[in-house]
Enzyme design. Sequence first.
Site, PDB file in Angstrom:
ATOM      1  N   GLU A 124      -1.815  -4.674 -12.219  1.00 33.53           N
ATOM      2  CA  GLU A 124      -3.171  -4.294 -12.188  1.00 33.53           C
ATOM      3  C   GLU A 124      -3.463  -3.366 -13.480  1.00 33.53           C
ATOM      4  O   GLU A 124      -3.195  -2.590 -13.441  1.00 33.53           O
ATOM      5  CB  GLU A 124      -3.664  -3.375 -11.194  1.00 33.53           C
ATOM      6  CG  GLU A 124      -3.933  -4.271  -9.789  1.00 33.53           C
ATOM      7  CD  GLU A 124      -4.425  -3.124  -8.889  1.00 33.53           C
ATOM      8  OE1 GLU A 124      -5.653  -3.197  -8.735  1.00 33.53           O
ATOM      9  OE2 GLU A 124      -3.761  -2.622  -8.006  1.00 33.53           O
TER      10      GLU A 124
ATOM     11  N   ASP B  38     -12.398   4.408  -5.236  1.00 37.78           N
ATOM     12  CA  ASP B  38     -11.141   5.221  -5.579  1.00 37.78           C
ATOM     13  C   ASP B  38     -11.207   6.788  -5.337  1.00 37.78           C
ATOM     14  O   ASP B  38     -12.270   7.408  -5.266  1.00 37.78           O
ATOM     15  CB  ASP B  38     -11.150   5.002  -7.202  1.00 37.78           C
ATOM     16  CG  ASP B  38     -10.408   3.836  -7.510  1.00 37.78           C
ATOM     17  OD1 ASP B  38      -9.414   3.397  -6.881  1.00 37.78           O
ATOM     18  OD2 ASP B  38     -11.013   2.739  -7.999  1.00 37.78           O
TER      19      ASP B  38
END
Lengths: 264, 413
Positions: free
Chosen positions: A49, A60
């Site tokens: 990724e 996140d």
Amino acid sequence: MNGIEHIKKAFERKDSLKIMTHVVGGYPDVQTCEQLVLLMAEKGVDLVEIQLPFSDPTADGAAIVQANHQALKNGISTHDVLNMTERIRKKITVPLLLMSYINPLLAYGPEKIVQRAIDIGLDGFIVPDLPPEEKDPPLSELCRRAELAFVPLIAPTTPPRRMRLLTADNPSPFVYAVLRLGVTGAKTVLSKATAAYLNTTKRITGKYIAAGFGIAEPSQLQALQGSADCAVIGSALLRIIRSALANKRDVLAAARIFLEHLSG
Amino acid sequence: MIQESQNRYFGSFGGRYIPEVLYPAFTELEKAYETFKKDADFQRELDDLRRSYIGRPTPLYFARNLTARCSGARIYFKREGLAHTGAHKINNALGQALLAKRMGKKRLIAETGAGQHGLATAAAAAKSGLQCQVFMGEIDMARQQPNVFAMRLMGAEVSAVKEGSRTLTDAVNAALKNWSKRMTDTHYVLGSALGPHPYPDMVRDFQSVIGRELREQMLAATGRLPDVCIACVGGGSNAMGMFSAFLDDDVQLIGVEAGGLGPASDQHAVRMNGSGRPGIVQAYKSYFLQDDNGSLLPTHSISAGLDYAGIGPQLAYLAEEGRVRFTQATDEEALEALALTARSEGIIAALESAHALAEAVRLAPKLSPEAVIAVNISGRGDKDLFITAPHFAGEDWLRFLGEEYRRVKGGRE
Ligand SMILES: Cc1ncc(COP(=O)(O)O)c(C=O)c1O
């Protein structure tokens, strides 16, 4: 071969647990980031990724946020990350997915970024803030037409009925199963409930399962064997990189040790 | 003009761009809000507390001296600064706290910029017997210290946010992240008319008491509606609360953004006059100050409450429809208007509200004496002591701080 088939092949190639690693595009700098991805391929990582740096990565935790902000501070643009990806693609065959929040993709232009993804050999997108209810921008549809994966995200809070909705009409070979509540980073304790959740997800969606959030150690990989098809490693590697930078050690050497330790 | 979102959107703005993990929290909230909105018992409880706890209705006040100084339109103040905790923010915080309580939640979280929304949430939590955690950018904590102190006195935990620009945007992110970890026992009290659906509708509805009262009071006082309504715009809650009562009337609606150090400076929070572009950030689609790569730009305003890169989706829609006109006031203009209003009316407005005053003072002389301007004085200025005092009192303030520090320290030793 199109992106969807390419990813499917990566899942079919072996029976044991696959590994998907993560980099923040251009972190700690473009050259090191590029070498990190090449190193991952060399160490047998199955998918990678590449995250587009963004100011407000709301799903996140601290490690990934810090890397995003550092990359932006260094002036990394979407173009820089895509150009880097293009160079990487010419050197390795590992499936590459662009992970991005929706706004950087919107700013680039949804049609334009999908076209560029095809041109440079990206295999798919992972977008944590574009649920299927929101059809504008129609990124999922654009990916489908381009035969790129638009990877559905599933969470432990997702009811079975919704798992169906999230994956219906989506040709992505795999789903990204978030392993716990909260954001990326903090270590996840894998319990019986985790295995049950992954099994349910597998049964209902009929897709390969990539499980992520808080995976950092070989013991966790062992625990995922059998209930997931792939483990995602994100923040753990960023913490290694950050600590290497802080101690003025070689980032690539530290990453190499980490990746070798993982694969046992 | 649409009054509420249709299928989550105001025209092309709004939506709900949330990470999957939050999905059940939003369906639960949406359902609860739809239910209690129509629940007579809930409305009665809220109405009672508006009177007994918030101190509503807040007065409508004819600013006679300011009007005389401007020699033009008559200027009226809707005095939200007299609401409990010092700003309109309590209208929304109390509504959401009651809702959370009925949903069986044990804990409230909130983001705050100026500290007014945090303070309102802390008060509503204390009053409702709920725990409270407030996320606040480190920079805002420093510049709005009196509110930090008051929140803690009310039993709230105030957490410093050290990521990014360390202001309101980052506080929103921190609150969203905390919620995604603790949805079951926690309700997120978002403080402005923005964010993912149903927040823009819900916050506007709780704030719409401002416009309803103003309409009635203005009719009683003057026998007519105002010609112009002016409100400052951070996220848009005091503005939408005021404007929502006049959307279908022949009333000019003006939103005032933070001009900071001026339009050419890159140090402002002006989203609607060409600088901002449509985007999707923090789970809603609207105008944002952003760079070519879609990252938010840093903003600046002397008022922490207007120092934010996004704007509520309904206001973005109303701007595109030409229904709301946007203008701006710089830091300097806001300070001037604040001082002028203090001297002529004995009212010290919050720095946020002073932006609306700056526009009123600019506009009034251009209108006839028959015209009526209503200004939303969204908050009072007590919280801004550490910004206004150094500005207006300079050396005296510094000397006072020094002496006070020595006195308190001496008393301890
Ligand atoms: C007194 C006051 N007015 C206005 C605002 C701006 O918020 P909104 O645009 O949601 O009214 C704030 C925010 O903190 C505030 O404290």
